[in-house]
Design an enzyme around this catalytic site. Structure first.
Site, short mmCIF file in Angstrom:
data_model
loop_
_atom_site.label_atom_id
_atom_site.label_comp_id
_atom_site.label_asym_id
_atom_site.label_seq_id
_atom_site.Cartn_x
_atom_site.Cartn_y
_atom_site.Cartn_z
NE ARG A 7 6.20 -9.98 -0.60
CZ ARG A 7 5.79 -10.16 -1.86
NH1 ARG A 7 4.52 -10.13 -2.15
NH2 ARG A 7 6.66 -10.37 -2.83
CD GLU A 32 -3.49 -10.02 3.38
OE1 GLU A 32 -3.29 -9.03 4.09
OE2 GLU A 32 -2.89 -11.09 3.54
CG HIS A 89 -2.14 -10.42 7.45
ND1 HIS A 89 -2.03 -9.77 6.26
CD2 HIS A 89 -0.89 -10.47 7.96
CE1 HIS A 89 -0.76 -9.42 6.06
NE2 HIS A 89 -0.06 -9.85 7.08
#
Length: 123
Positions: free
Chosen positions: A50, A79, A97
């Site tokens: 992440r 993000e 992603h």
């Protein structure tokens, strides 16, 4: 059947690895300046966990000074708008992603969402 497993500390893994891939998420940074200092010269870093698990400022510093040879990033701290210097760095390979876009990953996400809906209506 018995399987012997040898474990080593994070410091040992970092110091001995040619490639380091971060795949498990957590609340704290997995790799930061202290960790980068312990790494071999020329190591490769991959983050599919992440955003924020790898300190991006430190990553750029060590890419620029040559200690880290390359990085592969599938996730970013900010993000959906990552830092421009991350997006344009010549030794960073980027993906949008998609690490969780495996059949198993999508199945798990689907089950988790279904459970959330079931729990909501049980109230």
């Amino acid at each position: 059947m018995t399987i012997d497993i040898t474990t080593v500390s994070k410091d040992e893994v970092i110091a001995q690895s040619d490639f380091i891939s971060v795949n498990a998420s957590g609340k704290d940074e997995a790799l930061n300046k202290t960790d980068f200092e312990k790494m071999k010269h020329g190591v490769g870093i991959i983050n599919c966990a992440r955003g924020g698990m790898v300190n991006e400022t430190n990553l750029l510093e060590y890419l620029n000074n040559g200690k880290i040879s390359f990085a592969g990033l599938d996730v970013f701290k900010n993000e959906p708008t990552p830092r421009e210097d991350i997006l344009t760095h010549p030794r960073i390979s980027l993906s949008p992603h998609i690490a969780a876009s495996t059949l198993e990953g999508q199945e798990r996400i689907g089950l988790e969402v279904a459970q959330i809906i079931i729990d909501f209506f049980k109230k």
